[in-house]
Design a protein around this motif. Structure first.
Motif, PDB file in Angstrom:
ATOM      1  N   MET A  17       1.088  -1.266   0.055  1.00  0.00           N
ATOM      2  CA  MET A  17      -0.079  -0.061  -0.046  1.00  0.00           C
ATOM      3  C   MET A  17       0.931   1.275   0.009  1.00  0.00           C
ATOM      4  O   MET A  17       1.472   1.642   0.829  1.00  0.00           O
ATOM      5  N   ALA A  48     -11.262   0.090  -0.112  1.00  0.00           N
ATOM      6  CA  ALA A  48     -10.847   1.126   0.683  1.00  0.00           C
ATOM      7  C   ALA A  48     -11.547   2.542   0.820  1.00  0.00           C
ATOM      8  O   ALA A  48     -12.070   2.769  -0.026  1.00  0.00           O
ATOM      9  N   LEU A  61      -9.803  -0.522   5.605  1.00  0.00           N
ATOM     10  CA  LEU A  61      -9.450  -1.697   4.530  1.00  0.00           C
ATOM     11  C   LEU A  61     -10.262  -2.849   4.861  1.00  0.00           C
ATOM     12  O   LEU A  61     -10.885  -3.307   5.831  1.00  0.00           O
ATOM     13  N   MET A 197       0.095  -0.754  -7.546  1.00  0.00           N
ATOM     14  CA  MET A 197      -1.250  -0.322  -7.242  1.00  0.00           C
ATOM     15  C   MET A 197      -1.880   0.275  -8.465  1.00  0.00           C
ATOM     16  O   MET A 197      -1.407   0.804  -9.212  1.00  0.00           O
TER      17      MET A 197
END
Length: 206
Positions: A17, A48, A61, A197
């Protein structure tokens, strides 16, 4: 003699993350709440919810994991707090995750070695390796990253004075420069492998 990477987690088994990525996408703006579905190149997805309301900053989360041995599925739902810290150079504030395990500040959280939650790299007892560590270019960025991290750790432990007569000290300027280099080397070593990501649904979901 070469290093022994047997029984060590590699980048392909790890997701992370990245706070810098989230901020670049507009997360954690003051007075805003944003919900979305995050994804990684390995197929992992996480729901999220980022909040920055009345000075309270957090990232909630939600996701499901599967036990590789039993096949049992488990749903996780937890919140990671964030904190703003004045810049060493006196230019605004820098945002950090608070590791849910160690309580330490960090800019990146990882899921590795079977950990069900995201936590800082220092929360793990073992390192995270590249599958193709024999690549000299990748190994170079990795070596630079950890050398910079060790140097910064030494500077952080020194007397915490960052300004003198209203101006940044030489140590504060050095820390800022090294932090920028550290983030660049970290980006380069991960970009070479993948595992980046993304956002499955850019629009606000909630």
């Amino acid at each position: 003699m070469g290093r022994n990477y047997r029984n060590r987690t590699t980048t392909r088994e790890t997701i992370r993350m990245e706070l810098r990525w989230l901020q670049n996408q507009g997360y954690f703006r003051p007075g805003e709440e944003r919900t979305s579905l995050l994804s990684w190149t390995d197929g992992s997805t996480v729901s999220a919810r980022a909040r920055n309301i009345d000075g309270q900053i957090s990232l909630s989360l939600g996701y499901t994991i599967k036990d590789k041995t039993t096949g049992e599925k488990k749903t996780l739902d937890y919140t990671i707090n964030l904190v703003e810290v004045p810049s060493n150079l006196g230019r605004g504030k820098v945002l950090f995750f608070i590791c849910p395990q160690t309580g330490k500040r960090c800019r990146i959280l990882y899921r590795a070695y079977g950990s069900p939650i995201f936590k800082s790299r220092t929360a793990y007892n073992h390192s995270i390796y590249y599958e193709i560590q024999t690549s000299s270019r990748l190994y170079l960025h990795t070596t630079r990253y950890f050398n910079l991290e060790r140097r910064l750790d030494r500077l952080y432990k020194m007397r915490k004075t960052y300004t003198y007569r209203g101006n940044p000290t030489r140590r504060a300027l050095l820390i800022n420069k090294l932090e920028e280099k550290l983030e660049r080397e970290d980006l380069l070593r991960w970009m070479a492998i993948g595992g980046r990501m993304g956002e499955v649904i850019p629009e606000n979901l909630g």
